[in-house]
Design a protein around this motif. Structure first.
Motif: not given
Length: 81
Positions: A77-81
């Motif tokens: 999720q963090k990488n997708c932001k």
């Protein structure tokens, strides 16, 4: 299963996966409940698990695995932001 093409397909696929996870978790818990705490956590009760205890296998396949998966999901999720 085919790749979801829209939001409805994605939500349906997510619900199917959730049901599979719930069913699998219930099955593991039923198996765990067949053993006493002594059988799960005393050494040398089950020689097949080597130098470990049976309970450690259940921990790694339930809560330990869930913690690992949550860390992976949060990182994704963090990488997708």
């Amino acid at each position: 299963m085919a790749r979801p093409r829209n939001k409805e397909d994605l939500l349906k696929a997510a619900e199917e996966k959730r049901e599979l996870l719930t069913d699998s978790h219930r099955e593991v818990v039923k198996r765990i409940e067949q053993f006493t705490n002594e059988q799960l956590f005393l050494e040398k009760v089950f020689p097949a698990v080597g130098g470990s205890v049976l309970g450690s296998y259940f921990v790694s396949s339930t809560s330990g695995h869930y913690n690992w998966a949550m860390k992976k999901l949060k990182a994704h999720q963090k990488n997708c932001k």
